[in-house]
Design an enzyme around this catalytic site. Structure first.
Site, PDB file in Angstrom:
ATOM      1  N   HIS A 114     -19.692  13.790   5.655  1.00  0.00           N
ATOM      2  CA  HIS A 114     -18.916  13.098   6.694  1.00  0.00           C
ATOM      3  C   HIS A 114     -19.463  13.340   8.094  1.00  0.00           C
ATOM      4  O   HIS A 114     -18.760  13.167   9.077  1.00  0.00           O
ATOM      5  CB  HIS A 114     -17.442  13.517   6.607  1.00  0.00           C
ATOM      6  CG  HIS A 114     -16.793  13.091   5.320  1.00  0.00           C
ATOM      7  ND1 HIS A 114     -15.596  13.615   4.870  1.00  0.00           N
ATOM      8  CD2 HIS A 114     -17.191  12.214   4.377  1.00  0.00           C
ATOM      9  CE1 HIS A 114     -15.288  13.065   3.710  1.00  0.00           C
ATOM     10  NE2 HIS A 114     -16.241  12.215   3.379  1.00  0.00           N
ATOM     11  N   ILE A 225      -9.222  30.873  -0.929  1.00  0.00           N
ATOM     12  CA  ILE A 225     -10.639  30.784  -1.311  1.00  0.00           C
ATOM     13  C   ILE A 225     -11.379  32.077  -0.955  1.00  0.00           C
ATOM     14  O   ILE A 225     -12.149  32.612  -1.752  1.00  0.00           O
ATOM     15  CB  ILE A 225     -11.294  29.584  -0.596  1.00  0.00           C
ATOM     16  CG1 ILE A 225     -10.791  28.270  -1.223  1.00  0.00           C
ATOM     17  CG2 ILE A 225     -12.813  29.640  -0.679  1.00  0.00           C
ATOM     18  CD1 ILE A 225     -11.096  27.049  -0.392  1.00  0.00           C
TER      19      ILE A 225
HETATM   20  N1  APR Z   1      -7.612  28.458   0.043  1.00  0.00           N
HETATM   21  C1  APR Z   1      -7.533  27.508  -0.945  1.00  0.00           C
HETATM   22  N2  APR Z   1      -7.143  26.235  -0.734  1.00  0.00           N
HETATM   23  C2  APR Z   1      -6.804  25.888   0.532  1.00  0.00           C
HETATM   24  C3  APR Z   1      -6.858  26.814   1.608  1.00  0.00           C
HETATM   25  C4  APR Z   1      -7.278  28.137   1.319  1.00  0.00           C
HETATM   26  N3  APR Z   1      -7.367  29.085   2.269  1.00  0.00           N
HETATM   27  N4  APR Z   1      -6.446  26.166   2.739  1.00  0.00           N
HETATM   28  C5  APR Z   1      -6.155  24.893   2.380  1.00  0.00           C
HETATM   29  N5  APR Z   1      -6.373  24.735   1.060  1.00  0.00           N
HETATM   30  C6  APR Z   1      -6.262  23.488   0.286  1.00  0.00           C
HETATM   31  C7  APR Z   1      -5.016  22.667   0.586  1.00  0.00           C
HETATM   32  O1  APR Z   1      -3.987  23.004  -0.334  1.00  0.00           O
HETATM   33  C8  APR Z   1      -5.501  21.226   0.396  1.00  0.00           C
HETATM   34  O2  APR Z   1      -5.148  20.720  -0.892  1.00  0.00           O
HETATM   35  O3  APR Z   1      -7.346  22.673   0.707  1.00  0.00           O
HETATM   36  C9  APR Z   1      -7.008  21.303   0.495  1.00  0.00           C
HETATM   37  C10 APR Z   1      -7.566  20.511   1.654  1.00  0.00           C
HETATM   38  O4  APR Z   1      -7.368  19.137   1.358  1.00  0.00           O
HETATM   39  P1  APR Z   1      -7.470  18.074   2.565  1.00  0.00           P
HETATM   40  O5  APR Z   1      -6.704  18.581   3.723  1.00  0.00           O
HETATM   41  O6  APR Z   1      -7.116  16.735   1.975  1.00  0.00           O
HETATM   42  O7  APR Z   1      -8.991  18.103   2.985  1.00  0.00           O
HETATM   43  P2  APR Z   1     -10.212  17.349   2.304  1.00  0.00           P
HETATM   44  O8  APR Z   1     -10.012  17.222   0.839  1.00  0.00           O
HETATM   45  O9  APR Z   1     -11.436  18.018   2.784  1.00  0.00           O
HETATM   46  O10 APR Z   1     -10.121  15.893   2.992  1.00  0.00           O
HETATM   47  C11 APR Z   1     -11.184  15.004   2.740  1.00  0.00           C
HETATM   48  O11 APR Z   1     -10.264  13.489   4.373  1.00  0.00           O
HETATM   49  O12 APR Z   1      -9.333  13.098   6.459  1.00  0.00           O
HETATM   50  C12 APR Z   1     -10.494  13.059   5.726  1.00  0.00           C
HETATM   51  O13 APR Z   1     -12.644  13.203   6.624  1.00  0.00           O
HETATM   52  C13 APR Z   1     -11.532  13.971   6.317  1.00  0.00           C
HETATM   53  O14 APR Z   1     -13.246  15.230   5.162  1.00  0.00           O
HETATM   54  C14 APR Z   1     -11.859  14.940   5.193  1.00  0.00           C
HETATM   55  C15 APR Z   1     -11.427  14.167   3.950  1.00  0.00           C
END
Ligand code: APR
Length: 240
Positions: A114, A225
């Site tokens: 991205h 994580i």
């Molecule tokens: N340890 C484990 N899991 C975690 C932690 C942590 N410390 N912090 C957050 N999470 C999990 C959350 O429960 C969530 O399900 O990480 C996940 C993040 O998901 P999203 O917020 O949807 O992020 P992502 O999947 O990267 O989004 C994809 O969406 O908005 C667009 O471009 C943006 O790259 C992004 C894309």
């Protein structure tokens, strides 16, 4: 089990999402409480529509994200992945994140699906600048064009070279591990199934359930994580 798979796998790919950086202090997007999109509408802020028709909110949103980015840094989990890459335990890191933390932690050949919030570029002449210009309220190129963050906005396609690289490594994977992604956004969320179709094991480490849990061989929820990676790293050291 995961430690054993990591040792045996000849080609391991890690796909990270925003959950990889929350322990660095950056909010993710869809976490039930703190996710950015639980309070804001991405189409109003992070889309081609916003860039064109909602410019002031677009600028404020990215000023906020660039400012927080400069206040945070990679955490232990990023360092462990960089170490595993150097030791040949992990071959590739594919990330949906735009924070640049994997590179800052020492990872190489990071595939940034991205783009990156570390730079902004001119819409007119494509000149690239450091994104901290946004913090200093500088939004125009010397040529007069508008400077926009070098990230993929909603409504835009991903960089073709990043897609080609990500597809290529996913097809070679014997083990694909997702760290901190809800797996709701395409085409990144197609990578695990592509790897699985080619015989890869598929592991998800994510606080909350994801769209692809049912397809994974191992799912670890409700664990941070950073903690999980530290534990596995300890086990790998013990078994050296
Ligand atoms: N340890 C484990 N899991 C975690 C932690 C942590 N410390 N912090 C957050 N999470 C999990 C959350 O429960 C969530 O399900 O990480 C996940 C993040 O998901 P999203 O917020 O949807 O992020 P992502 O999947 O990267 O989004 C994809 O969406 O908005 C667009 O471009 C943006 O790259 C992004 C894309």
């Amino acid at each position: 089990m995961l430690t054993k798979w990591l040792k045996v796998s000849q080609y391991t790919v890690v796909l990270t999402g925003a959950g990889m950086s929350t322990e660095s202090g950056l909010p993710d997007f869809r976490s039930a409480k703190a996710g950015l999109w639980s309070k804001k509408n991405p189409q109003q802020l992070a889309s081609t529509f916003a860039l064109k028709h909602n410019r002031d909110d677009f600028i404020s949103f990215y000023q906020y994200r660039i400012r927080t980015l400069h206040e945070c840094k990679p955490h232990l989990g990023h360092m462990i992945l960089a170490k595993w890459q150097k030791r040949g335990i992990v071959q590739n890191i594919v990330t949906q994140n735009v924070d640049g933390f994997h590179k800052q932690a020492g990872s190489e050949n990071v595939i940034e699906l991205h783009g990156s919030l570390r730079t902004i570029h001119c819409q007119r002449c494509h000149q690239v600048y450091d994104s901290d210009l946004y913090i200093h309220e500088q939004f125009h190129c010397t040529c007069g064009g508008f400077l926009r963050p070098s990230v993929v906005l909603f409504g835009e396609s991903l960089p073709t070279d990043a897609i080609e690289q990500a597809w290529s490594v996913a097809q070679k994977a014997e083990l694909l591990i997702v760290l901190g992604s809800s797996l709701q956004v395409s085409p990144a969320n197609q990578l695990p199934l592509l790897a699985k179709r080619n015989g890869s094991k598929f592991v998800i480490i994510n606080m909350e359930p994801t769209e692809l849990d049912e397809w994974a061989d191992v799912v670890i929820h409700h664990r941070k994580i950073g903690d999980v990676l530290r534990e596995i790293d300890e086990q790998l050291k013990v078994e050296e």
